[in-house]
Write a protein that holds these residues in place. Structure first.
Motif, PDB file in Angstrom:
ATOM      1  N   TRP A  60       0.919  -1.260   0.110  1.00  0.00           N
ATOM      2  CA  TRP A  60       0.019  -0.025   0.115  1.00  0.00           C
ATOM      3  C   TRP A  60       0.955   1.115  -0.078  1.00  0.00           C
ATOM      4  CZ3 TRP A  60      -3.951   1.734   4.243  1.00  0.00           C
ATOM      5  CH2 TRP A  60      -4.962   2.503   3.714  1.00  0.00           C
ATOM      6  N   TRP A 280      -4.249  -4.988  -3.636  1.00  0.00           N
ATOM      7  CA  TRP A 280      -3.477  -3.824  -3.991  1.00  0.00           C
ATOM      8  C   TRP A 280      -2.629  -4.122  -5.268  1.00  0.00           C
ATOM      9  CZ3 TRP A 280      -4.816  -5.375   0.742  1.00  0.00           C
ATOM     10  CH2 TRP A 280      -5.326  -4.420   1.577  1.00  0.00           C
ATOM     11  N   MET A 297      -4.773   0.891  -3.407  1.00  0.00           N
ATOM     12  CA  MET A 297      -5.640  -0.015  -2.712  1.00  0.00           C
ATOM     13  C   MET A 297      -7.082  -0.160  -3.691  1.00  0.00           C
ATOM     14  SD  MET A 297      -7.100  -0.628   1.184  1.00  0.00           S
ATOM     15  CE  MET A 297      -7.935   1.052   1.130  1.00  0.00           C
TER      16      MET A 297
END
Length: 399
Positions: A60, A280, A297
C-alpha cells in the motif's frame, strides 16, 4: 461512509456507475484515497488475478499517511501472519491448516448444537409475544454456535459479540474491540495447549505443519471475524426479507420451501459483506479505463458487482435468482471464503431461520418496514434492530 450506504444503496450504486463507471475513486476517513470496484466483470478480473492484484497490504502506497489510531486499520489489516493477510506460498500454508480445521467440523453435530442454542434463546422471549431478534437471537445464536465450533466456552459469547461488533463497524471503538477479541483468541490458544477436544482450535494445533501461537491467534481472529457478523446478518437479512416480501409469505405459515430461496436472494440483493478490503496493485495497470498506480488499494464492492445490470439479472417469473449462485457474497478467487466455511455459515443461518419460524407462529414485523435501520458500517450490511411480534408460546418442551 455516507448515509446512502444504509438508506438507498441501490440508487447509490446506480449514481456511482453513471458518474464514474465500474471503478470508482473514493475517499476513506482521514482523506485516504482508494478505488471501489463495483463492476461485475472488473471484480472478477481483480479477484481472479492474485499476481497483479494480490492481497498484500504491505504494497500500500498510503501507509505513510495512515495514523496508528486510524479506525479502519482492523478491517484493512496490517501485515501479519494469518490466512487473510499473507500471499503466495505462505498464504497456501496457512490455508491448508485452516481448511483442514474447517473440514473437521461435524455438520450433523453443528446442526444439533445450533438447534439447541436456538431453542434456548427463543425460550427466553417466546412467552412475551414480542422480541428484537438481532440482539436477542441472530447475534448470540451465531457467536455461541461458532464459539463451540472453535472451542470457546459459552461464557465468552457476550464479550465476543461486543468486541467483534465494535471492530467490524469501523467506528471509534474499533481498535479497542480488535484488542479485546485478540485477547480472547490468545486465551483460547493457551487452553488448547493443555486440553484438546473435538473443536477447530484442537484441529489447528494438531496440524502437522508448525505454527506459532501468534499465527494460531491471528487465524482464529480471521475465522471468527469473517464468520460472526456476516452469518448473523445473513440470518437477519433473510428474516427481514421474508417478513417484508410477499413472495416469501408461504414459508411463514409453516412451510420451509422458501427459506433457501430467500437466503440466496439476500446473497444477491442484500449481501452481508457489501465491501471487502482489499487488493493492492503490484504494478501500474489499467482497469476499466482507470490508471491504477502501483500500491493503490482496491476495495471489493461485492454488493455493487452483484447489482451490476450488465451481469446477472433475475430470470424467474417471480423475479428471484433461485438457482443462480454466481454472486460475489463470498468473494471469488484465491482469497474467497473457503467452501467448508460457506457450508458452516449456511447451516447456522438456515437452522436459525427454521427454528425461529417453527417456534414463533404468526411472526410479523412490529414496526413499519420503512422504519428499519441499517447498522452504520460501510463494510457489512445488516439490521440495527429487527423488532417482531408473534403468538405467545411455551418454552421448548412445554415446561
Amino acid at each position: 461512509m455516507g448515509p446512502r450506504f444504509h438508506t438507498d444503496l441501490e440508487a447509490l450504486h446506480r449514481d456511482m456507475r453513471r458518474d464514474h463507471g465500474p471503478v470508482v475513486p473514493v475517499t476513506l476517513p482521514g482523506g485516504v484515497p482508494a478505488w471501489l470496484v463495483i463492476g461485475y466483470r472488473e471484480l472478477l478480473r481483480v479477484t481472479g488475478d492474485p499476481l497483479l492484484f494480490p492481497r498484500d497490504q504491505g504494497l500500500w502506497n498510503q501507509w505513510p499517511n495512515v495514523p496508528e489510531d486510524w479506525p479502519l486499520r482492523p478491517m484493512i489489516g496490517t501485515p501479519q501472519p494469518s490466512v487473510y493477510f499473507t500471499v503466495g506460498e505462505e498464504h497456501r500454508r496457512h490455508l491448508a491448516m485452516v481448511q483442514d480445521a474447517l473440514e473437521s467440523v461435524d455438520h450433523i453435530e453443528l446442526r444439533r448444537s445450533t438447534e439447541e442454542i436456538a431453542d434456548r434463546l427463543i425460550d427466553g422471549f417466546c412467552g412475551t409475544g414480542e422480541a428484537e431478534i438481532i440482539s436477542a437471537y441472530a447475534r448470540p445464536l451465531t457467536i455461541l454456535a461458532l464459539a463451540r465450533v472453535l472451542g470457546f466456552p459459552d461464557s465468552e459469547g457476550p464479550a465476543l459479540i461486543r468486541s467483534l461488533s465494535d471492530m467490524c463497524d469501523g467506528g471509534p471503538d474499533a481498535l479497542t474491540g480488535f484488542q479485546d477479541a485478540l485477547a480472547a483468541m490468545s486465551r483460547l490458544v493457551e487452553r488448547a495447549h493443555h486440553q484438546t477436544g473435538a473443536d477447530m482450535i484442537s484441529a489447528m494445533t494438531a496440524h502437522p505443519a508448525p505454527f506459532t501461537d501468534e499465527e494460531y491467534v491471528l487465524n482464529l481472529m480471521a475465522l471468527t471475524s469473517a464468520g460472526f457478523l456476516p452469518t448473523s446478518d445473513w440470518l437477519g437479512n433473510s428474516v427481514r426479507l421474508m417478513l417484508t416480501d410477499d413472495r416469501f409469505a408461504a414459508s411463514l405459515t409453516g412451510g420451509r420451501h422458501s427459506i433457501p430461496e430467500a437466503m440466496n436472494e439476500v446473497l444477491w440483493e442484500d449481501t452481508p459483506t457489501q465491501i471487502l478490503a482489499g487488493r493492492w496493485a503490484a504494478r501500474d495497470t489499467r482497469l476499466a479505463g482507470r490508471h491504477i498506480a502501483r500500491g493503490d488499494m482496491l476495495l471489493l464492492g461485492l454488493a455493487g458487482a452483484n447489482a451490476d445490470p450488465d451481469a446477472h439479472t433475475p430470470h424467474a417469473a417471480d423475479g428471484l435468482r433461485n438457482n443462480n449462485f454466481a454472486h460475489f457474497a463470498f468473494s471469488h478467487g484465491e482469497y474467497q471464503c473457503p467452501f467448508p466455511a460457506q457450508e458452516i455459515a449456511e447451516i447456522l443461518a438456515r437452522t436459525g431461520i427454521e427454528v425461529l419460524l417453527d417456534r414463533l407462529p404468526g411472526i410479523e414485523l412490529a414496526v413499519p418496514a420503512q422504519a428499519l435501520a441499517r447498522r452504520p458500517s460501510p463494510f457489512l450490511r445488516g439490521m440495527t434492530v429487527l423488532p417482531v411480534r408473534f403468538e405467545t408460546t411455551p418454552p421448548h418442551g412445554g415446561h
